[in-house]
Scaffold this motif. Structure first.
Motif, PDB file in Angstrom:
ATOM      1  N   LYS A   1     -53.907  36.584 -21.187  1.00 58.83           N
ATOM      2  CA  LYS A   1     -53.147  37.481 -20.315  1.00 58.83           C
ATOM      3  C   LYS A   1     -51.649  37.405 -20.587  1.00 58.83           C
ATOM      4  O   LYS A   1     -50.939  38.404 -20.500  1.00 58.83           O
ATOM      5  N   GLN A   2     -51.159  36.209 -20.894  1.00 59.52           N
ATOM      6  CA  GLN A   2     -49.729  36.018 -21.122  1.00 59.52           C
ATOM      7  C   GLN A   2     -49.341  36.220 -22.591  1.00 59.52           C
ATOM      8  O   GLN A   2     -48.170  36.126 -22.934  1.00 59.52           O
ATOM      9  N   ASN A   3     -50.324  36.455 -23.434  1.00 56.66           N
ATOM     10  CA  ASN A   3     -50.093  36.628 -24.873  1.00 56.66           C
ATOM     11  C   ASN A   3     -49.362  35.420 -25.462  1.00 56.66           C
ATOM     12  O   ASN A   3     -48.438  35.562 -26.255  1.00 56.66           O
ATOM     13  N   ASN A   4     -49.800  34.221 -25.047  1.00 58.09           N
ATOM     14  CA  ASN A   4     -49.202  32.986 -25.558  1.00 58.09           C
ATOM     15  C   ASN A   4     -50.135  32.430 -26.632  1.00 58.09           C
ATOM     16  O   ASN A   4     -51.165  31.825 -26.329  1.00 58.09           O
ATOM     17  N   GLN A   5     -49.776  32.673 -27.879  1.00 58.17           N
ATOM     18  CA  GLN A   5     -50.639  32.327 -29.003  1.00 58.17           C
ATOM     19  C   GLN A   5     -50.848  30.827 -29.157  1.00 58.17           C
ATOM     20  O   GLN A   5     -51.941  30.379 -29.507  1.00 58.17           O
ATOM     21  N   PHE A   6     -49.816  30.040 -28.883  1.00 54.69           N
ATOM     22  CA  PHE A   6     -49.943  28.589 -29.024  1.00 54.69           C
ATOM     23  C   PHE A   6     -51.018  28.062 -28.080  1.00 54.69           C
ATOM     24  O   PHE A   6     -51.942  27.362 -28.497  1.00 54.69           O
ATOM     25  N   LEU A   7     -50.910  28.405 -26.798  1.00 57.18           N
ATOM     26  CA  LEU A   7     -51.885  27.936 -25.819  1.00 57.18           C
ATOM     27  C   LEU A   7     -53.264  28.520 -26.097  1.00 57.18           C
ATOM     28  O   LEU A   7     -54.279  27.834 -25.942  1.00 57.18           O
TER      29      LEU A   7
ATOM     30  N   ALA B   1     -41.328  30.340 -22.991  1.00 57.30           N
ATOM     31  CA  ALA B   1     -42.770  30.574 -22.846  1.00 57.30           C
ATOM     32  C   ALA B   1     -43.556  29.681 -23.800  1.00 57.30           C
ATOM     33  O   ALA B   1     -44.593  29.112 -23.420  1.00 57.30           O
ATOM     34  N   ASP B   2     -43.051  29.521 -25.028  1.00 56.66           N
ATOM     35  CA  ASP B   2     -43.714  28.635 -25.985  1.00 56.66           C
ATOM     36  C   ASP B   2     -43.670  27.182 -25.515  1.00 56.66           C
ATOM     37  O   ASP B   2     -44.645  26.444 -25.666  1.00 56.66           O
ATOM     38  N   MET B   3     -42.546  26.772 -24.955  1.00 51.94           N
ATOM     39  CA  MET B   3     -42.428  25.411 -24.425  1.00 51.94           C
ATOM     40  C   MET B   3     -43.456  25.187 -23.315  1.00 51.94           C
ATOM     41  O   MET B   3     -44.099  24.135 -23.254  1.00 51.94           O
TER      42      MET B   3
ATOM     43  N   LEU C   1     -39.625  37.866 -18.500  1.00 55.46           N
ATOM     44  CA  LEU C   1     -38.215  38.023 -18.866  1.00 55.46           C
ATOM     45  C   LEU C   1     -38.000  37.974 -20.379  1.00 55.46           C
ATOM     46  O   LEU C   1     -36.871  37.995 -20.847  1.00 55.46           O
ATOM     47  N   GLN C   2     -39.092  37.926 -21.130  1.00 54.75           N
ATOM     48  CA  GLN C   2     -39.062  37.922 -22.591  1.00 54.75           C
ATOM     49  C   GLN C   2     -38.255  36.761 -23.158  1.00 54.75           C
ATOM     50  O   GLN C   2     -37.518  36.897 -24.127  1.00 54.75           O
ATOM     51  N   LEU C   3     -38.432  35.596 -22.548  1.00 53.29           N
ATOM     52  CA  LEU C   3     -37.815  34.362 -23.032  1.00 53.29           C
ATOM     53  C   LEU C   3     -38.884  33.613 -23.824  1.00 53.29           C
ATOM     54  O   LEU C   3     -39.522  32.684 -23.329  1.00 53.29           O
TER      55      LEU C   3
ATOM     56  N   ASP D   1     -46.099  19.992 -14.162  1.00 50.58           N
ATOM     57  CA  ASP D   1     -47.508  20.404 -14.134  1.00 50.58           C
ATOM     58  C   ASP D   1     -47.788  21.384 -12.998  1.00 50.58           C
ATOM     59  O   ASP D   1     -48.604  22.282 -13.146  1.00 50.58           O
ATOM     60  N   ASP D   2     -47.102  21.212 -11.871  1.00 53.70           N
ATOM     61  CA  ASP D   2     -47.373  22.031 -10.686  1.00 53.70           C
ATOM     62  C   ASP D   2     -46.876  23.467 -10.807  1.00 53.70           C
ATOM     63  O   ASP D   2     -47.353  24.343 -10.103  1.00 53.70           O
ATOM     64  N   TRP D   3     -45.903  23.716 -11.665  1.00 48.49           N
ATOM     65  CA  TRP D   3     -45.330  25.060 -11.748  1.00 48.49           C
ATOM     66  C   TRP D   3     -45.292  25.625 -13.175  1.00 48.49           C
ATOM     67  O   TRP D   3     -44.717  26.677 -13.408  1.00 48.49           O
ATOM     68  N   VAL D   4     -45.949  24.979 -14.118  1.00 47.90           N
ATOM     69  CA  VAL D   4     -45.872  25.417 -15.509  1.00 47.90           C
ATOM     70  C   VAL D   4     -46.467  26.812 -15.706  1.00 47.90           C
ATOM     71  O   VAL D   4     -45.919  27.622 -16.475  1.00 47.90           O
ATOM     72  N   GLN D   5     -47.559  27.136 -15.018  1.00 48.37           N
ATOM     73  CA  GLN D   5     -48.149  28.469 -15.197  1.00 48.37           C
ATOM     74  C   GLN D   5     -47.215  29.551 -14.671  1.00 48.37           C
ATOM     75  O   GLN D   5     -47.018  30.579 -15.326  1.00 48.37           O
ATOM     76  N   GLN D   6     -46.639  29.350 -13.495  1.00 47.84           N
ATOM     77  CA  GLN D   6     -45.715  30.338 -12.940  1.00 47.84           C
ATOM     78  C   GLN D   6     -44.465  30.463 -13.810  1.00 47.84           C
ATOM     79  O   GLN D   6     -43.950  31.554 -14.017  1.00 47.84           O
ATOM     80  N   LEU D   7     -44.005  29.335 -14.349  1.00 45.07           N
ATOM     81  CA  LEU D   7     -42.840  29.368 -15.228  1.00 45.07           C
ATOM     82  C   LEU D   7     -43.150  30.124 -16.520  1.00 45.07           C
ATOM     83  O   LEU D   7     -42.327  30.904 -16.997  1.00 45.07           O
ATOM     84  N   LEU D   8     -44.342  29.927 -17.064  1.00 41.89           N
ATOM     85  CA  LEU D   8     -44.727  30.664 -18.269  1.00 41.89           C
ATOM     86  C   LEU D   8     -44.790  32.160 -17.981  1.00 41.89           C
ATOM     87  O   LEU D   8     -44.307  32.973 -18.781  1.00 41.89           O
ATOM     88  N   GLN D   9     -45.350  32.538 -16.836  1.00 39.86           N
ATOM     89  CA  GLN D   9     -45.400  33.954 -16.460  1.00 39.86           C
ATOM     90  C   GLN D   9     -43.985  34.522 -16.326  1.00 39.86           C
ATOM     91  O   GLN D   9     -43.717  35.633 -16.778  1.00 39.86           O
TER      92      GLN D   9
END
Length: 105
Positions: free
Chosen positions: A86-92, A61-63, A55-57, A42-50
């Motif tokens: 901003k992150q273009n994450n359609q699921f979220l 990013a979906d996870m 890195l186009q993974l 929970d503490d680093w999920v946003q930075q990990l998604l960014q």
């Protein structure tokens, strides 16, 4: 791949600095690339998604987006929606929109 094969300055450099990526997230990404597993906290999920998006993974990013979807509540749903845009994450993005009242979505 584009960074190393295109007409970017990085394609000729022996070392590349990525100051926007936190060390912890980069380690998680490297582990994910080799194992297919990732500890998403929970503490680093946003930075990990960014980082995953940068890195186009897409799978990672979906996870992360799915993990953030589980954290949605009335206090963070609007912020998560803006972050997802901003992150273009359609699921979220869809999860956030579904959580918002129709007048705010």
């Amino acid at each position: 791949m584009a960074m190393f094969n295109g007409n970017f300055p990085e394609s000729d450099q022996a070392e590349i600095e990525l100051p926007e990526i936190e060390t912890h997230c980069l380690q998680l990404v490297v582990d994910f690339i080799y194992t297919g597993l990732c500890e998403i906290g929970d503490d680093w999920v946003q930075q990990l998604l960014q980082t995953a998006s940068f890195l186009q993974l897409d799978h990672l990013a979906d996870m992360c987006g799915e993990h953030m979807g589980e954290l949605l509540d009335p206090e963070n749903c609007l912020g998560f929606k803006h972050f997802a845009e901003k992150q273009n994450n359609q699921f979220l993005l869809e999860m956030s929109k579904d959580y918002l009242p129709t007048t705010l979505a």
